[in-house]
Design a protein around this motif. Structure first.
Motif, PDB file in Angstrom:
ATOM      1  N   ALA A 110       0.834  -1.206   0.000  1.00 36.93           N
ATOM      2  CA  ALA A 110       0.000   0.000   0.000  1.00 36.93           C
ATOM      3  C   ALA A 110       0.870   1.259   0.000  1.00 36.93           C
ATOM      4  O   ALA A 110       0.588   2.220  -0.727  1.00 36.93           O
ATOM      5  CB  ALA A 110      -0.926  -0.013   1.214  1.00 36.93           C
ATOM      6  N   TYR A 111       1.924   1.248   0.797  1.00 38.54           N
ATOM      7  CA  TYR A 111       2.818   2.412   0.835  1.00 38.54           C
ATOM      8  C   TYR A 111       3.503   2.609  -0.518  1.00 38.54           C
ATOM      9  O   TYR A 111       3.666   3.744  -0.985  1.00 38.54           O
ATOM     10  CB  TYR A 111       3.881   2.232   1.922  1.00 38.54           C
ATOM     11  CG  TYR A 111       4.916   3.328   1.923  1.00 38.54           C
ATOM     12  CD1 TYR A 111       4.635   4.570   2.499  1.00 38.54           C
ATOM     13  CD2 TYR A 111       6.161   3.158   1.312  1.00 38.54           C
ATOM     14  CE1 TYR A 111       5.567   5.599   2.483  1.00 38.54           C
ATOM     15  CE2 TYR A 111       7.091   4.172   1.286  1.00 38.54           C
ATOM     16  CZ  TYR A 111       6.793   5.389   1.879  1.00 38.54           C
ATOM     17  OH  TYR A 111       7.711   6.400   1.848  1.00 38.54           O
ATOM     18  N   PHE A 112       3.879   1.498  -1.130  1.00 36.84           N
ATOM     19  CA  PHE A 112       4.552   1.573  -2.428  1.00 36.84           C
ATOM     20  C   PHE A 112       3.663   2.250  -3.464  1.00 36.84           C
ATOM     21  O   PHE A 112       4.099   3.131  -4.218  1.00 36.84           O
ATOM     22  CB  PHE A 112       4.923   0.159  -2.866  1.00 36.84           C
ATOM     23  CG  PHE A 112       5.606   0.081  -4.202  1.00 36.84           C
ATOM     24  CD1 PHE A 112       6.943   0.370  -4.329  1.00 36.84           C
ATOM     25  CD2 PHE A 112       4.893  -0.284  -5.334  1.00 36.84           C
ATOM     26  CE1 PHE A 112       7.572   0.305  -5.570  1.00 36.84           C
ATOM     27  CE2 PHE A 112       5.513  -0.358  -6.567  1.00 36.84           C
ATOM     28  CZ  PHE A 112       6.852  -0.061  -6.679  1.00 36.84           C
ATOM     29  N   LEU A 113       2.389   1.852  -3.513  1.00 37.69           N
ATOM     30  CA  LEU A 113       1.459   2.438  -4.480  1.00 37.69           C
ATOM     31  C   LEU A 113       1.179   3.905  -4.164  1.00 37.69           C
ATOM     32  O   LEU A 113       1.101   4.741  -5.078  1.00 37.69           O
ATOM     33  CB  LEU A 113       0.155   1.643  -4.496  1.00 37.69           C
ATOM     34  CG  LEU A 113       0.274   0.198  -5.008  1.00 37.69           C
ATOM     35  CD1 LEU A 113      -1.069  -0.513  -4.902  1.00 37.69           C
ATOM     36  CD2 LEU A 113       0.785   0.158  -6.439  1.00 37.69           C
ATOM     37  N   LEU A 114       1.042   4.244  -2.889  1.00 35.71           N
ATOM     38  CA  LEU A 114       0.827   5.638  -2.505  1.00 35.71           C
ATOM     39  C   LEU A 114       2.049   6.489  -2.850  1.00 35.71           C
ATOM     40  O   LEU A 114       1.915   7.643  -3.265  1.00 35.71           O
ATOM     41  CB  LEU A 114       0.516   5.725  -1.008  1.00 35.71           C
ATOM     42  CG  LEU A 114      -0.875   5.233  -0.577  1.00 35.71           C
ATOM     43  CD1 LEU A 114      -0.991   5.262   0.937  1.00 35.71           C
ATOM     44  CD2 LEU A 114      -1.968   6.085  -1.217  1.00 35.71           C
ATOM     45  N   MET A 115       3.231   5.916  -2.660  1.00 33.61           N
ATOM     46  CA  MET A 115       4.455   6.634  -2.999  1.00 33.61           C
ATOM     47  C   MET A 115       4.493   6.961  -4.492  1.00 33.61           C
ATOM     48  O   MET A 115       4.806   8.087  -4.895  1.00 33.61           O
ATOM     49  CB  MET A 115       5.675   5.794  -2.614  1.00 33.61           C
ATOM     50  CG  MET A 115       7.014   6.475  -2.889  1.00 33.61           C
ATOM     51  SD  MET A 115       8.407   5.335  -2.736  1.00 33.61           S
ATOM     52  CE  MET A 115       8.227   4.360  -4.232  1.00 33.61           C
ATOM     53  N   TRP A 116       4.116   5.990  -5.328  1.00 29.20           N
ATOM     54  CA  TRP A 116       4.127   6.239  -6.762  1.00 29.20           C
ATOM     55  C   TRP A 116       3.052   7.219  -7.174  1.00 29.20           C
ATOM     56  O   TRP A 116       3.224   7.987  -8.108  1.00 29.20           O
ATOM     57  CB  TRP A 116       3.985   4.928  -7.532  1.00 29.20           C
ATOM     58  CG  TRP A 116       5.308   4.357  -7.881  1.00 29.20           C
ATOM     59  CD1 TRP A 116       5.912   3.269  -7.346  1.00 29.20           C
ATOM     60  CD2 TRP A 116       6.231   4.884  -8.838  1.00 29.20           C
ATOM     61  NE1 TRP A 116       7.144   3.078  -7.900  1.00 29.20           N
ATOM     62  CE2 TRP A 116       7.361   4.053  -8.827  1.00 29.20           C
ATOM     63  CE3 TRP A 116       6.211   5.973  -9.699  1.00 29.20           C
ATOM     64  CZ2 TRP A 116       8.466   4.284  -9.636  1.00 29.20           C
ATOM     65  CZ3 TRP A 116       7.306   6.197 -10.517  1.00 29.20           C
ATOM     66  CH2 TRP A 116       8.406   5.361 -10.478  1.00 29.20           C
TER      67      TRP A 116
END
Length: 399
Positions: free
Chosen positions: A142-148
């Motif tokens: 989830a953090y990875f997608l929000l970061m992108w």
């Protein structure tokens, strides 16, 4: 899935070929002096080096994912995936963002925020490896997608700012615009979303490798066809920036009138605007001022440097067109556009439509029809005798 990959000799060969392609691209950007794609373009050295580092990480990525294809224990596969993900978070992911940032040459953006963004991924994956637990992985995904998502929003704003900077400083935008970065960003995002989900079996693995090939080819082309726009500011200009109130975008009336006179004398009268790829730095040097004053002058006039130069060129095109029609000289719109200072016909066509409100073809057709209509009108007037001539003719008849 891994059993299928071990038995698929073609995939293993393709996998190795993609890794070799990334390594070749890395060496090409690092060690080749010339430009194989566009010999008249000098690409940014900083961008070449960061992109070479990215290609090197792609090659290494293939190296540390390779053992997983030969592991049989599910626990070993899981641990190998976590280690590979950690290595990706330390190399390929931050380098992806850095490459995108270095394509924007309006200013040198700091890179430490990239490390700050990646740090939670590195810490989280390290904890997963140490504890051999995947409980934290959904949070990391989830953090990875929000970061992108945050990177996409930032890049959208940065590219708009970069476009304004180009129009304020360059007359010809060919080999300078980077709207294609959205395409690169989309490919990157697709790759990493598929990577983070890690589903799809053998088809997924083939799709990943094909995407890598497209990405490598595109980035090599993009780097080699992007002009170096490095700005070397003199000490005098730096002093002006720090001492003058440049943020208010206000020039004293005397300086504004002086610049207007200098532009007329050294740019318009001499037709300096016909010079291909004329930048605001060159123009400022030619008229004896600095680019900051000149940029403020254009802002005070409600225009940009790009619009100012291209309007002069379009006026020159109209003058050439009218002259060619008058003497009945054969010509093409492309030829007249080139004679008017435009290096690219596409650039000319876009600028012409913005200024004239219609395409070049439509304008030339309308001008031709107007010319023919005027010619017919003149011919009719010549044939029609004037009243005084008729009176004189009748008087002569009586005599």
């Amino acid at each position: 899935m891994y059993d299928q990959i071990r038995d698929d000799t073609f995939f293993l060969m393709f996998y190795a070929s993609v890794a070799m392609l990334a390594l070749i691209a890395c060496c090409y950007l690092l060690f080749r002096q010339g430009n194989a794609f566009a010999k008249d373009i000098t690409p940014p050295t900083r961008l070449r080096r960061w992109t070479a580092a990215f290609f090197g990480s792609v090659a290494l990525c293939h190296l540390w994912y390779l053992p997983m294809y030969f592991l049989t224990s599910p626990d070993d596969v899981k641990l190998g995936s976590l280690i590979a993900g950690l290595l990706d978070s330390m190399t390929i992911i931050p380098l992806t963002i850095i490459v995108l940032l270095t394509m924007l040459q309006d200013r040198r953006r700091p890179l430490w925020p990239v490390a700050v963004m990646i740090a939670p991924l590195i810490v989280g994956l390290t904890w997963c490896i140490a504890s051999r637990s995947g409980d934290l992985l959904p949070v990391l995904y989830a953090y990875f997608l929000l970061m992108w998502l945050g990177v996409i929003i930032y890049m959208a704003c940065a590219i708009r700012q970069y476009g304004r900077w180009l129009r304020d400083n360059y007359a010809d935008l060919e080999h300078k615009e980077v709207w294609q970065n959205f395409l690169v960003l989309g490919i990157f995002l697709l790759v990493y979303v598929i990577y983070s989900l890690d589903e799809g079996g053998l088809i997924f693995e083939y799709a990943m490798e094909v995407t890598d090939v497209i990405l490598i080819c595109y980035l090599v082309w993009r780097v080699e066809t992007l002009s170096d726009l490095s700005i070397h500011t003199t000490d005098e200009e730096e002093e002006i920036v720090t001492t003058e109130n440049v943020e208010d975008n206000k020039l004293p009336l005397s300086i504004r009138n002086s610049i207007e006179s200098l532009l007329q004398q050294h740019c318009i009268d001499t037709r300096l605007y016909l010079q291909n790829d004329l930048s605001i730095f060159q123009l400022a040097q030619s008229i004896g001022t600095n680019r900051f004053y000149l940029s403020q002058y254009f802002s005070s006039q409600g225009t940009t440097y790009n619009a100012f130069i291209n309007n002069l060129r379009i006026n020159h095109f109209v003058s050439l067109y009218q002259g060619a029609v008058t003497v009945k000289r054969s010509f093409t719109a492309q030829q007249l556009a080139q004679e008017s200072g435009f290096h690219s016909y596409r650039t000319f066509s876009d600028a012409f439509k913005r200024k004239m409100g219609q395409s070049v073809t439509a304008w030339m057709k309308a001008a031709s029809e107007q010319e023919q209509s005027q010619a017919r009108l003149n011919s009719a007037e010549r044939k029609q005798a004037r009243p005084e001539d008729k009176v004189q003719y009748e008087g002569l008849g009586k005599l």
